[in-house]
Structure formats: C-alpha cells, structure tokens
Design a protein around this motif. Structure first.
Motif, PDB file in Angstrom:
ATOM      1  N   ALA A 176       0.975  -1.322   0.006  1.00  0.00           N
ATOM      2  CA  ALA A 176      -0.090  -0.166   0.040  1.00  0.00           C
ATOM      3  C   ALA A 176       0.885   1.251  -0.099  1.00  0.00           C
ATOM      4  O   ALA A 176       0.555   2.181  -0.597  1.00  0.00           O
ATOM      5  CB  ALA A 176      -0.909   0.160   1.278  1.00  0.00           C
ATOM      6  N   GLN A 177       1.989   1.238   0.762  1.00  0.00           N
ATOM      7  CA  GLN A 177       2.775   2.221   0.714  1.00  0.00           C
ATOM      8  C   GLN A 177       3.529   2.589  -0.779  1.00  0.00           C
ATOM      9  O   GLN A 177       3.791   3.630  -1.085  1.00  0.00           O
ATOM     10  CB  GLN A 177       3.938   2.199   1.896  1.00  0.00           C
ATOM     11  N   ALA A 178       3.970   1.534  -1.337  1.00  0.00           N
ATOM     12  CA  ALA A 178       4.689   1.523  -2.552  1.00  0.00           C
ATOM     13  C   ALA A 178       3.503   2.077  -3.608  1.00  0.00           C
ATOM     14  O   ALA A 178       3.646   2.990  -4.483  1.00  0.00           O
ATOM     15  CB  ALA A 178       4.995   0.186  -3.092  1.00  0.00           C
ATOM     16  N   GLY A 179       2.179   1.806  -3.519  1.00  0.00           N
ATOM     17  CA  GLY A 179       1.223   2.191  -4.217  1.00  0.00           C
ATOM     18  C   GLY A 179       0.942   3.776  -4.232  1.00  0.00           C
ATOM     19  O   GLY A 179       0.511   4.276  -5.105  1.00  0.00           O
ATOM     20  N   LEU A 180       1.298   4.059  -2.844  1.00  0.00           N
ATOM     21  CA  LEU A 180       0.858   5.457  -2.442  1.00  0.00           C
ATOM     22  C   LEU A 180       2.066   6.322  -3.193  1.00  0.00           C
ATOM     23  O   LEU A 180       1.894   7.301  -3.591  1.00  0.00           O
ATOM     24  CB  LEU A 180       1.042   5.606  -0.909  1.00  0.00           C
ATOM     25  N   LYS A 181       3.447   5.844  -3.102  1.00  0.00           N
ATOM     26  CA  LYS A 181       4.398   6.486  -3.713  1.00  0.00           C
ATOM     27  C   LYS A 181       4.224   6.591  -5.184  1.00  0.00           C
ATOM     28  O   LYS A 181       4.435   7.607  -6.147  1.00  0.00           O
ATOM     29  CB  LYS A 181       5.794   5.693  -3.705  1.00  0.00           C
ATOM     30  N   GLN A 182       3.693   5.496  -5.910  1.00  0.00           N
ATOM     31  CA  GLN A 182       3.288   5.765  -7.351  1.00  0.00           C
ATOM     32  C   GLN A 182       2.115   6.691  -7.570  1.00  0.00           C
ATOM     33  O   GLN A 182       2.379   7.364  -8.495  1.00  0.00           O
ATOM     34  CB  GLN A 182       2.925   4.227  -8.035  1.00  0.00           C
ATOM     35  N   ALA A 183       1.285   6.591  -6.913  1.00  0.00           N
ATOM     36  CA  ALA A 183      -0.090   7.462  -7.157  1.00  0.00           C
ATOM     37  C   ALA A 183       0.525   9.067  -6.906  1.00  0.00           C
ATOM     38  O   ALA A 183       0.247   9.769  -7.722  1.00  0.00           O
ATOM     39  CB  ALA A 183      -1.139   7.102  -5.932  1.00  0.00           C
ATOM     40  N   GLN A 184       1.546   9.190  -5.825  1.00  0.00           N
ATOM     41  CA  GLN A 184       1.956  10.506  -5.615  1.00  0.00           C
ATOM     42  C   GLN A 184       2.924  10.945  -6.843  1.00  0.00           C
ATOM     43  O   GLN A 184       2.923  12.148  -7.194  1.00  0.00           O
ATOM     44  CB  GLN A 184       2.866  10.522  -4.362  1.00  0.00           C
ATOM     45  N   ALA A 185       3.566   9.891  -7.514  1.00  0.00           N
ATOM     46  CA  ALA A 185       4.447  10.158  -8.624  1.00  0.00           C
ATOM     47  C   ALA A 185       3.421  10.697  -9.938  1.00  0.00           C
ATOM     48  O   ALA A 185       3.822  11.544 -10.720  1.00  0.00           O
ATOM     49  CB  ALA A 185       5.213   8.861  -9.085  1.00  0.00           C
ATOM     50  N   ASN A 186       2.426   9.961  -9.769  1.00  0.00           N
ATOM     51  CA  ASN A 186       1.235  10.302 -10.898  1.00  0.00           C
ATOM     52  C   ASN A 186       0.978  11.624 -10.744  1.00  0.00           C
ATOM     53  O   ASN A 186       0.482  12.266 -11.800  1.00  0.00           O
ATOM     54  CB  ASN A 186       0.148   9.421 -11.119  1.00  0.00           C
ATOM     55  N   VAL A 187       0.487  12.116  -9.570  1.00  0.00           N
ATOM     56  CA  VAL A 187       0.091  13.400  -9.047  1.00  0.00           C
ATOM     57  C   VAL A 187       1.341  14.595  -9.609  1.00  0.00           C
ATOM     58  O   VAL A 187       0.828  15.553 -10.003  1.00  0.00           O
ATOM     59  CB  VAL A 187      -0.234  13.524  -7.793  1.00  0.00           C
ATOM     60  N   ASP A 188       2.577  14.418  -9.195  1.00  0.00           N
ATOM     61  CA  ASP A 188       3.517  15.294  -9.547  1.00  0.00           C
ATOM     62  C   ASP A 188       3.702  15.275 -11.104  1.00  0.00           C
ATOM     63  O   ASP A 188       3.819  16.356 -11.659  1.00  0.00           O
ATOM     64  CB  ASP A 188       4.893  14.442  -9.108  1.00  0.00           C
ATOM     65  N   GLN A 189       3.422  14.277 -11.854  1.00  0.00           N
ATOM     66  CA  GLN A 189       3.532  14.293 -13.078  1.00  0.00           C
ATOM     67  C   GLN A 189       2.509  14.890 -13.926  1.00  0.00           C
ATOM     68  O   GLN A 189       2.337  15.946 -14.997  1.00  0.00           O
ATOM     69  CB  GLN A 189       3.462  12.771 -13.856  1.00  0.00           C
ATOM     70  N   ALA A 190       1.120  14.594 -13.304  1.00  0.00           N
ATOM     71  CA  ALA A 190      -0.012  15.401 -13.731  1.00  0.00           C
ATOM     72  C   ALA A 190       0.129  16.921 -13.602  1.00  0.00           C
ATOM     73  O   ALA A 190      -0.320  17.908 -14.220  1.00  0.00           O
ATOM     74  CB  ALA A 190      -1.303  14.694 -13.050  1.00  0.00           C
ATOM     75  N   GLN A 191       0.736  17.158 -12.139  1.00  0.00           N
ATOM     76  CA  GLN A 191       0.906  18.592 -11.812  1.00  0.00           C
ATOM     77  C   GLN A 191       1.893  19.227 -12.934  1.00  0.00           C
ATOM     78  O   GLN A 191       1.707  20.530 -13.244  1.00  0.00           O
ATOM     79  CB  GLN A 191       1.437  18.690 -10.431  1.00  0.00           C
TER      80      GLN A 191
END
Length: 397
Positions: free
Chosen positions: A221-236
């Motif tokens: 779940a923590q790894a999934g959160l990092k991936q999701a945060q990376a997707n947020v950064d990329q979208a930002q």
C-alpha cells in the motif's frame, strides 16, 4: 615697278622675321622661385615627419592591432516550445516585445490535464486509505499474537502441573494406594494440557504469519501511495506546462503562435533573444591569432552604428578552426593540396550601453580590432621554450 624690286622686298621681309627659338625671351624655371622652393622643402620635410610618425606608431602599436570584418553579433537564443499538446487559449505577448524571466507567454487549454490531476489525487486518497487499513490489520494481528503467547504460557503451566500430578501419583498407583481410574484420569488431563499447549503454539505461529502478510500488504500500500504521488507530480507538471513562461529575459522574435492554434509537444512558438548578453564571433585568419589572449581589449565598429566605436574584450578562442567543425571536414591527405589560410573563431564580449543595445541584434556585421600588445613577448617566450626543449633533447644520451 619691276618684278625684281618685288623679289627684293619679299627677301627683306623674310630676313626681318625672327627665326624659330630666337628673339623670344626664355621663361625662368619655377624651382628658381624661392617661394616654390621653400614650399617643396616644407612639404618634403612634412612627408618625412609623417612617415616617421607612422613608422613609430606601426612598430609600437599598429603591428599589434589585428582587424577583421568577418565578424557578426550573436546571442544564445532560447526557443519557446510546449511539452504538452493542446489548443492555445491565450497569448500574452506581442511581436518583438521585451519580456522578463518568468513572465507568462501563452496558455494552452488545461481542462484535460486538470482532470488527469484530479484523478491522480483521488488515487492518492485511495492509497492512503489502503495504508490505514493495512496498518490496522497489522495492529490486529499483533494483538492476536500477544493473546496467543499468553495462551501458550497458560497452557505450558497447565501441562507442567499435569505432568507433576502424574509423577506424584505414579508411585501410589504402583503400590496400590491409588486407583487405576484416577491414574488414567491424570494421564487424560496431561494429554489435554499437552494438546492445548500445542494448539496455543500453533496460534502463535499463525499470528506471526498473519503479521508478516499484513506488513507485506502495508508495504504494498505504501508503494502504491508513492506511485500514486508520482502520478500526481507528473500530472501537476503537465498542468503547469500548459502555462508557458519566459525562461530568460530578452526580446521576442520569430513569433508564429496564434489563439486557437493546435500545438504539438516540441513545436516552436517563438524565440527569446537575450540582447543584454550579446557577444561577437570574429573569424580571424590563423596568421592573426598568434598573440591573441583572453581579456585583450577590442574595438568594435557596427555597420548599423556608423561613426560609433564600441568596446569589448576577448572571452575565448575556439579550440579548432572553422573547417574542423564543418559537416564535411577537409581531407588534405588525398589528391592535390592547395594551402588555404584557415580562420579561427574568436568569441568577444561586447561592452555596450543600454542605448546601443536598443539597436544591436544578432546577425549584424561588425569590424573588430583586437589589441594584442599585452602578449607581444609571447613569441620570444615560445622560442625560448623551444630552444630549451631542443637543448634537452641534445643532452640526452
């Protein structure tokens, strides 16, 4: 009157006429005129003095001044291009306008990228909830482990007591002081305590396995959160890329973008020319750069500023001639050879004021004159080094 008298009169008239070159006064020579003579002497002395002055200036200054008109103003221009695709909704600047670093230039439709950003942020929230659930599961498994260990302790105590009871009544049963039924009952209680003890230990092992599985889920779940945060950064980043800003300060040129135009990633929209950072590239002949060094002063005459002399200084010399960096360098080892004087690009810093920079733009023709007097002893030092190296080679056995 007779004809004889007429002939005599004609002869007397011819005799009275002056002969060629006789009877006329000779003109005096102009050189005998004192005024002309002194004028010529003064002009001659003036010519000699001017020649001496020119010779002295040439020996002391002129021969160290290297000039070329193969020179042009340049600037490290920056092309403005988007990193995302989309339609242009706004253009904030006009042609040839001055811009500052960070100033908005144009806006691309950001609705699609805004939706992607919100979707990525929602995925982050889901991953954060997964982490909370996984952490709660791990905490529950740890509580079960603690309870199982307590049951193991209790079961171990019961088993110890049951073994002690069997050992205590075994001699009595052997002597007949205790009944056989009681002895079997004690053995049964010991077996039950042993089974409870084994079951408690199994529960501890199961709790340990559940904790390991729960921790693995937590890490996932923590790894999934990092991936999701990376997707947020990329979208930002994609969202921010829809708003193009000036990377440097300068003037705009080659502007081709219009509102409503569809832009692909990497398409050039305009160019920013840093006119405050103009420099000069002068291509000197190889016979002129022997004494050129960094920091030497330069006189600059721009064709657009007739009668104005600007100042500058040498920043650097190219590590090779222009032909060496050409797409097809010359190959002098084949065929007939004709020596051609090569040219060496020299970068010169232009020290111009604000008024001159209003006119100066890249591509203008320039005449540059470098004062190389600061390195006038370089040839002697080079020759001395060569002589020392030659002497060392001769001293070697």
């Amino acid at each position: 009157m007779s004809s004889h008298d007429d002939d005599r009169r004609h002869d007397d008239a011819r005799a009275s006429e002056p002969q060629d070159g006789q009877g006329e006064d000779k003109k005096p020579s102009p050189l005998k005129n004192p005024r002309v003579k002194w004028t010529l002497i003064i002009l001659g002395l003036l010519a000699v003095v001017l020649f001496i002055v020119w010779l002295v200036h040439h020996l002391l200054v002129g021969r160290y001044l290297q000039e070329t008109n193969d020179a042009y103003l340049q600037a490290d221009s920056v092309a403005v291009a988007p990193r995302v695709n989309g339609y242009v909704t706004q253009v904030f600047v006009q042609d040839h306008a001055w811009v500052k670093a960070g100033q908005p230039l144009l806006q691309i439709d950001d609705r699609t990228y805004r939706a992607q950003l919100e979707q990525a942020q929602a995925a982050v929230a889901v991953r954060q909830a997964d982490i909370v659930a996984a952490q709660a599961g791990v905490d529950g498994y740890r509580a079960q482990l603690a309870q199982s260990r307590t049951q193991v302790t209790s079961a171990a105590a019961q088993l110890k007591f049951a073994n002690a009871e069997v050992a205590r009544f075994a001699p009595l049963a052997a002597s007949g002081a205790d009944t056989h039924e009681h002895q079997e009952q004690l053995h049964q209680q010991r077996d039950q305590a042993k089974a409870q003890y084994d079951a408690a230990r199994a529960q501890v092992t199961g709790a340990d396995s559940q904790i390991a599985a729960g921790e693995a889920q937590l890490e996932q779940a923590q790894a999934g959160l990092k991936q999701a945060q990376a997707n947020v950064d990329q979208a930002q980043v994609a969202m921010e890329d829809t708003h193009l800003k000036a990377a440097i300060a300068g003037r705009l040129g080659d502007k081709t973008v219009q509102v409503g135009q569809f832009l692909s990633a990497g398409a050039r929209t305009m160019t920013i020319v840093p006119v405050d950072a103009l420099y000069l590239t002068a291509n000197f002949k190889e016979t002129q750069v022997g004494l050129m060094r960094e920091g030497q002063p330069v006189e600059i005459k721009v064709d657009a500023l007739s009668g104005v002399t600007l100042r500058g200084h040498v920043e650097s010399l190219s590590p090779g001639t222009g032909s060496q960096f050409a797409l097809l360098p010359p190959e002098n080892a084949t065929g007939n050879f004709t020596k051609v004087v090569q040219r060496v690009p020299v970068r010169i810093r232009v020290d111009a004021g604000a008024e001159a920079r209003k006119v100066l733009v890249p591509g203008m023709s320039v005449t540059a004159t470098v004062d190389t007097r600061s390195a006038k002893d370089a040839k002697d030092r080079t020759q001395d080094e060569a002589d020392r190296a030659d002497a060392q080679d001769r001293d070697k056995p």
